[in-house]
Design a protein around this motif. Structure first.
Motif, short mmCIF file in Angstrom:
data_model
loop_
_atom_site.label_atom_id
_atom_site.label_comp_id
_atom_site.label_asym_id
_atom_site.label_seq_id
_atom_site.Cartn_x
_atom_site.Cartn_y
_atom_site.Cartn_z
N ASP A 122 63.73 -24.32 4.59
CA ASP A 122 64.28 -25.65 4.85
C ASP A 122 63.51 -26.36 5.95
O ASP A 122 63.29 -27.57 5.87
CB ASP A 122 65.76 -25.56 5.23
N ARG A 123 63.10 -25.62 6.96
CA ARG A 123 62.33 -26.23 8.05
C ARG A 123 60.98 -26.73 7.53
O ARG A 123 60.56 -27.84 7.85
CB ARG A 123 62.13 -25.23 9.19
N LEU A 124 60.32 -25.92 6.68
CA LEU A 124 59.04 -26.33 6.12
C LEU A 124 59.24 -27.51 5.16
O LEU A 124 58.47 -28.47 5.18
CB LEU A 124 58.37 -25.15 5.41
N ARG A 125 60.26 -27.47 4.35
CA ARG A 125 60.56 -28.56 3.42
C ARG A 125 60.81 -29.85 4.19
O ARG A 125 60.30 -30.93 3.82
CB ARG A 125 61.76 -28.21 2.57
N ASP A 126 61.56 -29.79 5.28
CA ASP A 126 61.82 -30.98 6.10
C ASP A 126 60.52 -31.56 6.64
O ASP A 126 60.32 -32.78 6.64
CB ASP A 126 62.75 -30.66 7.27
N VAL A 127 59.62 -30.70 7.11
CA VAL A 127 58.34 -31.14 7.63
C VAL A 127 57.53 -31.84 6.53
O VAL A 127 56.97 -32.92 6.73
CB VAL A 127 57.54 -29.95 8.21
N LEU A 128 57.50 -31.24 5.34
CA LEU A 128 56.73 -31.81 4.24
C LEU A 128 57.31 -33.13 3.76
O LEU A 128 56.55 -34.06 3.42
CB LEU A 128 56.65 -30.80 3.08
N LEU A 129 58.61 -33.25 3.74
CA LEU A 129 59.23 -34.50 3.31
C LEU A 129 59.01 -35.64 4.30
O LEU A 129 58.95 -36.81 3.90
CB LEU A 129 60.73 -34.29 3.06
N ARG A 130 58.90 -35.31 5.58
CA ARG A 130 58.65 -36.32 6.60
C ARG A 130 57.21 -36.76 6.61
O ARG A 130 56.90 -37.84 7.11
CB ARG A 130 59.03 -35.81 7.98
N ALA A 131 56.30 -35.94 6.09
CA ALA A 131 54.86 -36.24 6.15
C ALA A 131 54.49 -37.37 5.21
O ALA A 131 55.11 -37.63 4.23
CB ALA A 131 54.07 -34.99 5.79
#
Length: 131
Positions: A122-131
């Motif tokens: 979830d932390r990685l997904r959040d980072v990717l979605l914000r990018a």
């Protein structure tokens, strides 16, 4: 930008760490909990070769490794055809201090070790979605 459907992700992640336990836990977490496609590399040289064969969507990169450290690895990957701007997420015990140490590679985030395998996807997904 890639999209997410349900609990799965179309993103291909390259996890690079010299600690095989970290590789195992991170890849299991990202695959099983997050639905990511995951490839691993035990050092910088293997990471560069993996990127030559197939560019990931993001590299989850340890900074402190023998031989090529994380910054050297990021710079070498950035020199590959098509890899300029490949996003990097740093996974390290050093925290924010490494943000300036990866050269031209875009660092999306710094995730600290130890990490929670249940929340890593979830932390990685959040980072990717914000990018």
């Amino acid at each position: 930008m890639n999209t997410i459907e349900g609990a799965t992700s179309p993103w291909h992640v390259l996890v690079v760490d010299d600690d095989e336990l970290v590789l195992e836990v991170a890849s299991l977490s990202l695959r099983s909990v997050g639905g990511f496609s995951v490839e691993t590399a035990v050092d910088g040289a293997h990471a560069v070769e993996a990127c030559r064969v197939r560019l990931p969507d993001v590299v989850l990169l340890d900074m402190m490794m023998p031989g090529m450290d994380g910054a050297e690895t990021a710079r070498a990957i950035a020199q590959l055809p098509g890899a300029a701007g490949l996003p990097i997420v740093v996974l390290t015990a050093k925290g924010e201090a490494v943000r300036d140490g990866v050269g031209d590679a875009p660092v999306l985030a710094v995730l600290e070790k130890p990490f929670d395998p249940m929340t890593l996807p979830d932390r990685l997904r959040d980072v990717l979605l914000r990018a």
